[in-house]
Design a protein around this motif. Structure first.
Motif, PDB file in Angstrom:
ATOM      1  N   LEU B  11       0.833  -1.212   0.000  1.00 39.88           N
ATOM      2  CA  LEU B  11       0.000   0.000   0.000  1.00 39.88           C
ATOM      3  C   LEU B  11       0.860   1.253   0.000  1.00 39.88           C
ATOM      4  O   LEU B  11       0.573   2.209  -0.719  1.00 39.88           O
ATOM      5  CB  LEU B  11      -0.934   0.005   1.212  1.00 39.88           C
ATOM      6  N   LEU B  14       2.513   1.684  -3.456  1.00 38.57           N
ATOM      7  CA  LEU B  14       1.531   2.093  -4.442  1.00 38.57           C
ATOM      8  C   LEU B  14       1.159   3.571  -4.267  1.00 38.57           C
ATOM      9  O   LEU B  14       1.109   4.337  -5.236  1.00 38.57           O
ATOM     10  CB  LEU B  14       0.283   1.218  -4.294  1.00 38.57           C
ATOM     11  N   SER B  15       0.937   3.972  -3.010  1.00 39.35           N
ATOM     12  CA  SER B  15       0.548   5.361  -2.749  1.00 39.35           C
ATOM     13  C   SER B  15       1.664   6.315  -3.134  1.00 39.35           C
ATOM     14  O   SER B  15       1.406   7.373  -3.717  1.00 39.35           O
ATOM     15  CB  SER B  15       0.204   5.562  -1.277  1.00 39.35           C
ATOM     16  N   SER B  18       1.914   6.635  -6.884  1.00 42.93           N
ATOM     17  CA  SER B  18       0.765   7.409  -7.355  1.00 42.93           C
ATOM     18  C   SER B  18       0.963   8.895  -7.061  1.00 42.93           C
ATOM     19  O   SER B  18       0.746   9.746  -7.929  1.00 42.93           O
ATOM     20  CB  SER B  18      -0.496   6.874  -6.679  1.00 42.93           C
ATOM     21  N   LEU B  21       3.655  10.368  -9.417  1.00 49.00           N
ATOM     22  CA  LEU B  21       3.135  10.507 -10.778  1.00 49.00           C
ATOM     23  C   LEU B  21       2.226  11.735 -10.888  1.00 49.00           C
ATOM     24  O   LEU B  21       2.358  12.550 -11.808  1.00 49.00           O
ATOM     25  CB  LEU B  21       2.361   9.246 -11.158  1.00 49.00           C
ATOM     26  N   LEU B  22       1.319  11.866  -9.914  1.00 43.56           N
ATOM     27  CA  LEU B  22       0.368  12.978  -9.971  1.00 43.56           C
ATOM     28  C   LEU B  22       1.069  14.316  -9.815  1.00 43.56           C
ATOM     29  O   LEU B  22       0.724  15.287 -10.491  1.00 43.56           O
ATOM     30  CB  LEU B  22      -0.712  12.813  -8.905  1.00 43.56           C
ATOM     31  N   ILE B  25       2.602  15.196 -13.159  1.00 46.97           N
ATOM     32  CA  ILE B  25       1.620  15.639 -14.148  1.00 46.97           C
ATOM     33  C   ILE B  25       1.084  17.015 -13.789  1.00 46.97           C
ATOM     34  O   ILE B  25       0.937  17.894 -14.634  1.00 46.97           O
ATOM     35  CB  ILE B  25       0.490  14.610 -14.274  1.00 46.97           C
ATOM     36  N   LYS B  26       0.838  17.217 -12.499  1.00 47.85           N
ATOM     37  CA  LYS B  26       0.321  18.508 -12.033  1.00 47.85           C
ATOM     38  C   LYS B  26       1.306  19.621 -12.403  1.00 47.85           C
ATOM     39  O   LYS B  26       0.923  20.677 -12.904  1.00 47.85           O
ATOM     40  CB  LYS B  26       0.112  18.448 -10.527  1.00 47.85           C
ATOM     41  N   THR B  29       1.158  20.370 -16.169  1.00 45.95           N
ATOM     42  CA  THR B  29      -0.056  20.929 -16.759  1.00 45.95           C
ATOM     43  C   THR B  29      -0.465  22.242 -16.104  1.00 45.95           C
ATOM     44  O   THR B  29      -1.365  22.916 -16.592  1.00 45.95           O
ATOM     45  CB  THR B  29      -1.243  19.942 -16.633  1.00 45.95           C
ATOM     46  N   ARG B  32      -0.732  25.469 -18.301  1.00 48.59           N
ATOM     47  CA  ARG B  32      -1.802  25.402 -19.286  1.00 48.59           C
ATOM     48  C   ARG B  32      -3.161  25.521 -18.638  1.00 48.59           C
ATOM     49  O   ARG B  32      -4.062  26.174 -19.150  1.00 48.59           O
ATOM     50  CB  ARG B  32      -1.711  24.080 -20.055  1.00 48.59           C
ATOM     51  N   ILE B  33      -3.321  24.883 -17.459  1.00 49.64           N
ATOM     52  CA  ILE B  33      -4.606  24.950 -16.767  1.00 49.64           C
ATOM     53  C   ILE B  33      -4.885  26.388 -16.349  1.00 49.64           C
ATOM     54  O   ILE B  33      -5.998  26.889 -16.495  1.00 49.64           O
ATOM     55  CB  ILE B  33      -4.617  23.992 -15.559  1.00 49.64           C
TER      56      ILE B  33
END
Lengths: 201, 197
Positions: B11, B14-15, B18, B21-22, B25-26, B29, B32-33
């Motif tokens: 766990l 995995l967390s 995750s 990765l986020l 990406i944040k 982006t 642009r956002i």
């Protein structure tokens, strides 16, 4: 083997097409299908999540301890949903404004968790990929179909790329009930009924 | 025991993956956002607040640094004078941050209008802060200083019925805006001079 692989893909398109055969994940189905465009947008977003989560769950199925599998699936699904949310905000903001709260709600869409639990956690990666893709495309087609029926009869138009195209002639009286929430239930019910009639041989 | 450790390890791993990765990406982006929000959400709010201005407030904008944070100010020209600015603050609502565009007349220091921009409040309840024009309209003409509070807390703002938390968020955003304005007043006046026509 080839036959089952093809079946893994095609079952999502008719035999187990959500939400008509696999009556799961009705919340987005009812809420966003006011126009064809919204339906397709939601469908594509869900397909992406479904595909990625199926692949990852299948890859990790031997590592994930069964007692915490649901928690692991939810982490995986939630991650991809957030990815979709960010990417949609960056590249398709008007669509994001319309789908709004229903994008984060893909996390709790039973179809995604259902496929992870019932299929991807028990099958290899090739089959899981095909399953995710098939179910996702089926879901997109269903949402597009439902959106088309509701929009065509409810406002007489079909929307693509932000521009509503007038389909019905000027004498057409829009049946606005279909655009409202109760109309979504009725339209879904009638389409379910039609699907069952067609499927009965 | 072994199984328990394995559960914790899986766990945690995995967390962390995750989260990483986020975050990546944040990061990629974010710009642009911000641009998209300016175009589709803040733009209309700014235009509504500075309605009737002689210029385009979206293009006539500048930034001022307040400590480490950069704030964008949108200029409205009325009666030939750049006397109105709009800028954004936020307050804690029921579903995360509620973004609020605040328009101020810098001559008499009154509010010319407020408008909710980005939010994740409940549709039909808290979201009325954005959709119900009467709620935003009450701020118009209020003196732009001191603390803004909803009436149940002893303030001057009429809360939306059933959405006190959202109303509080909007009030605290206006309070923050007033504080920010107080800090940056002189810099703001200097910058505005360059827009005089």
């Amino acid at each position: 083997m080839a036959k089952t692989l093809a079946q893994d893909f095609t079952k999502g398109l008719w035999d187990e097409i959500p939400p008509f055969r696999l009556v799961l994940g009705l919340c987005p189905v009812l809420a966003v299908t006011k126009t064809v465009e919204n339906g397709i947008g939601m469908g594509v977003a869900t397909t992406f999540v479904l595909l990625c989560s199926n692949i990852l769950v299948s890859l990790l199925r031997k590592v994930i301890p069964s007692k915490v599998r649901i928690a692991c699936f939810i982490i995986i699904i939630a991650t991809f949903v957030t990815v979709v949310e960010l990417v949609m905000q960056a590249f398709a903001y008007p669509l994001f404004l319309k789908l709004g709260i229903f994008i984060p709600l893909i996390v709790v869409n039973c179809i995604v968790l259902g496929r992870a639990e019932a299929f991807a956690s028990k099958n290899n990666i090739v089959r899981s990929t095909l399953d995710g893709l098939g179910i996702g495309i089926g879901f997109t087609l269903s949402l597009a179909a439902l959106g088309a029926v509701r929009e065509l009869l409810g406002s007489g138009t079909l929307t693509f790329y932000e521009t509503p195209i007038q389909i019905m002639g000027p004498s057409f009286q829009p049946f606005t009930f279909l655009i409202e929430a109760p109309g979504a239930f009725v339209a879904l019910g009638l389409m379910l009924c039609l699907m069952n009639l067609l499927g009965k041989k | 025991m072994r199984e328990m450790i394995l559960m914790v390890v899986v766990l945690t791993a995995l967390s962390s993956v995750s989260g990483g990765l986020l975050a990546a990406i944040k990061n990629n982006t974010e710009e642009r956002i911000a641009y998209q929000q300016l175009k589709f959400v803040k733009g209309p709010a700014i235009r509504a607040i500075l309605e009737g201005s002689a210029n385009d407030p979206i293009t006539d904008r500048f930034t001022i640094k307040d400590g480490d944070v950069e704030h964008s100010f949108f200029v409205g020209v009325f009666d030939g004078q750049p006397n109105t600015v709009a800028f954004e603050t936020s307050g804690k609502g029921y579903g995360g941050d509620v973004g609020l565009m605040v328009g101020v007349n810098i001559v008499d220091e009154t509010l010319v209008g407020v408008g909710v921009t980005t939010h994740a409040e409940t549709p039909g309840v808290g979201a009325r802060a954005k959709t119900d024009p009467a709620f935003a309209a009450q701020f118009k003409g209020m003196p732009f200083k001191g603390e803004f509070k909803v009436k149940p807390d002893g303030g001057q703002v009429d809360a939306l019925s059933g959405a006190t938390i959202t109303s509080r968020a909007v009030s605290s955003a206006v309070t923050d805006a007033a504080e920010l304005y107080g800090r940056l007043k002189t810099q703001l006046a200097d910058q505005l001079k360059t827009f005089a026509k």
